[in-house]
Design a protein around this motif. Structure first.
Motif, short mmCIF file in Angstrom:
data_model
loop_
_atom_site.label_atom_id
_atom_site.label_comp_id
_atom_site.label_asym_id
_atom_site.label_seq_id
_atom_site.Cartn_x
_atom_site.Cartn_y
_atom_site.Cartn_z
N ALA A 44 0.82 -1.21 0.00
CA ALA A 44 0.00 0.00 0.00
C ALA A 44 0.86 1.26 0.00
O ALA A 44 0.33 2.36 -0.12
N ARG A 45 2.17 1.11 0.10
CA ARG A 45 3.05 2.28 -0.01
C ARG A 45 3.02 2.83 -1.44
O ARG A 45 3.28 3.99 -1.66
N MET A 46 2.69 1.96 -2.41
CA MET A 46 2.60 2.39 -3.81
C MET A 46 1.14 2.45 -4.29
O MET A 46 0.81 3.29 -5.10
N LEU A 47 0.32 1.53 -3.84
CA LEU A 47 -1.08 1.46 -4.26
C LEU A 47 -1.94 1.31 -3.02
O LEU A 47 -1.53 0.65 -2.07
N PRO A 48 -3.15 1.86 -3.03
CA PRO A 48 -4.05 1.60 -1.91
C PRO A 48 -4.29 0.10 -1.79
O PRO A 48 -4.33 -0.60 -2.81
N GLY A 49 -4.46 -0.38 -0.59
CA GLY A 49 -4.66 -1.82 -0.42
C GLY A 49 -5.58 -2.18 0.72
O GLY A 49 -5.74 -1.41 1.68
N VAL A 50 -6.18 -3.35 0.60
CA VAL A 50 -7.01 -3.94 1.65
C VAL A 50 -6.54 -5.37 1.87
O VAL A 50 -5.84 -5.93 1.02
N VAL A 51 -6.94 -5.93 2.98
CA VAL A 51 -6.82 -7.37 3.16
C VAL A 51 -8.25 -7.89 3.12
O VAL A 51 -9.09 -7.51 3.95
N LEU A 52 -8.52 -8.70 2.11
CA LEU A 52 -9.84 -9.28 1.90
C LEU A 52 -9.92 -10.59 2.67
O LEU A 52 -9.04 -11.44 2.55
N GLY A 56 -13.65 -19.48 1.58
CA GLY A 56 -13.16 -20.33 0.51
C GLY A 56 -14.29 -21.03 -0.22
O GLY A 56 -15.18 -21.60 0.43
N ALA A 57 -14.26 -21.01 -1.54
CA ALA A 57 -15.33 -21.61 -2.34
C ALA A 57 -15.45 -23.11 -2.11
O ALA A 57 -16.54 -23.65 -2.08
N ARG A 58 -14.33 -23.78 -1.93
CA ARG A 58 -14.35 -25.24 -1.71
C ARG A 58 -14.23 -25.61 -0.25
O ARG A 58 -14.90 -26.51 0.22
N SER A 59 -13.37 -24.90 0.48
CA SER A 59 -13.09 -25.29 1.87
C SER A 59 -14.11 -24.75 2.86
O SER A 59 -14.31 -25.35 3.92
N GLY A 60 -14.72 -23.62 2.54
CA GLY A 60 -15.62 -22.98 3.49
C GLY A 60 -14.88 -22.25 4.61
O GLY A 60 -15.51 -21.72 5.52
N LEU A 61 -13.56 -22.21 4.53
CA LEU A 61 -12.74 -21.57 5.57
C LEU A 61 -12.44 -20.13 5.19
O LEU A 61 -12.39 -19.78 4.00
N PRO A 62 -12.19 -19.28 6.19
CA PRO A 62 -11.81 -17.89 5.87
C PRO A 62 -10.46 -17.85 5.17
O PRO A 62 -9.52 -18.52 5.58
N ARG A 63 -10.38 -17.06 4.11
CA ARG A 63 -9.15 -16.89 3.33
C ARG A 63 -8.80 -15.41 3.31
O ARG A 63 -9.60 -14.59 2.88
N ARG A 64 -7.61 -15.08 3.80
CA ARG A 64 -7.15 -13.69 3.86
C ARG A 64 -6.17 -13.42 2.72
O ARG A 64 -5.18 -14.12 2.59
N PRO A 90 -7.41 -15.47 -10.18
CA PRO A 90 -6.94 -15.70 -8.82
C PRO A 90 -8.04 -16.35 -7.98
O PRO A 90 -9.23 -16.12 -8.21
N ALA A 91 -7.63 -17.18 -7.03
CA ALA A 91 -8.58 -17.94 -6.21
C ALA A 91 -9.58 -17.04 -5.49
O ALA A 91 -10.76 -17.39 -5.35
N TRP A 92 -9.14 -15.88 -5.05
CA TRP A 92 -10.04 -15.01 -4.29
C TRP A 92 -11.26 -14.60 -5.12
O TRP A 92 -12.34 -14.37 -4.57
N THR A 93 -11.11 -14.54 -6.47
CA THR A 93 -12.26 -14.15 -7.29
C THR A 93 -13.31 -15.26 -7.30
O THR A 93 -14.50 -14.98 -7.26
N GLY A 94 -12.86 -16.50 -7.35
CA GLY A 94 -13.80 -17.63 -7.27
C GLY A 94 -14.49 -17.67 -5.92
O GLY A 94 -15.68 -18.01 -5.82
N ASN A 95 -13.74 -17.34 -4.87
CA ASN A 95 -14.33 -17.30 -3.53
C ASN A 95 -15.46 -16.26 -3.47
O ASN A 95 -16.53 -16.53 -2.91
N LEU A 96 -15.22 -15.08 -4.05
CA LEU A 96 -16.26 -14.03 -4.02
C LEU A 96 -17.46 -14.39 -4.90
O LEU A 96 -18.58 -14.03 -4.56
N LEU A 97 -17.22 -15.07 -6.01
CA LEU A 97 -18.34 -15.49 -6.85
C LEU A 97 -19.24 -16.46 -6.08
O LEU A 97 -20.47 -16.39 -6.17
#
Length: 156
Positions: A44-52, A56-64, A90-97
């Motif tokens: 985030a020193r160069m670009l704004p950032g978040v931790v999402l 998990g789409a398959r695991s059901g577990l929280p993914r950071r 990226p896996a996070w996009t499948g998780n959000l879908l």
């Protein structure tokens, strides 16, 4: 433009960066974010950032996942599923879908959000905003045949 930003943009558009960055940058970001109790992301020193945090789409577990973002007026964020210009989404996009209810850590605060995949003219406007913020996204898209996914995260 800040000192070094032009060089970073040039380097980040290379295939070599795409091969190594996905392993190094998120690991460093997660460690620093944890050590600073959510107050600092190195990238985030160069670009704004978040931790999402998404389910998990398959695991059901929280993914950071630390991600660059585009903060919008009104308190929403755009996320770009570029995967550094690598072939697969990226896996996070499948998780959000699969599970659009998520959370972002933004400036030391955890905020519940709902993700929405953008399409049509809304996606086109968001893509232009992404390119204005980080021009290497164009090089990432040129390297892959898939359409890079864009999401809008809105507060719940």
């Amino acid at each position: 433009m800040r000192p070094g930003e032009r060089l970073l943009m040039k380097v980040s558009a290379t295939r070599g960066f795409a091969r190594t960055a996905p392993y190094v940058i998120p690991a460093l970001d997660r460690a620093v974010h944890r050590l600073t109790r959510g107050k600092v992301l190195l990238s985030a020193r160069m670009l704004p950032g978040v931790v999402l945090t998404a389910t998990g789409a398959r695991s059901g577990l929280p993914r950071r996942t630390p991600l660059a973002c585009i903060p919008e007026e009104g308190g929403s964020w755009l996320l770009v599923g570029s995967n550094f210009g690598r072939p697969g989404h990226p896996a996070w996009t499948g998780n959000l879908l699969r599970n659009p209810e998520a959370e972002v850590s933004w400036r030391g605060r955890d905020i519940p959000v709902r993700a929405r995949l953008l399409s049509g003219e809304e996606r086109a406007r968001a893509w232009r905003a992404a390119l204005a913020m980080w021009p290497p996204y164009a090089a990432y898209q040129a390297r892959v045949t898939r359409e890079i996914r864009l999401f809008r995260l809105e507060r719940r």
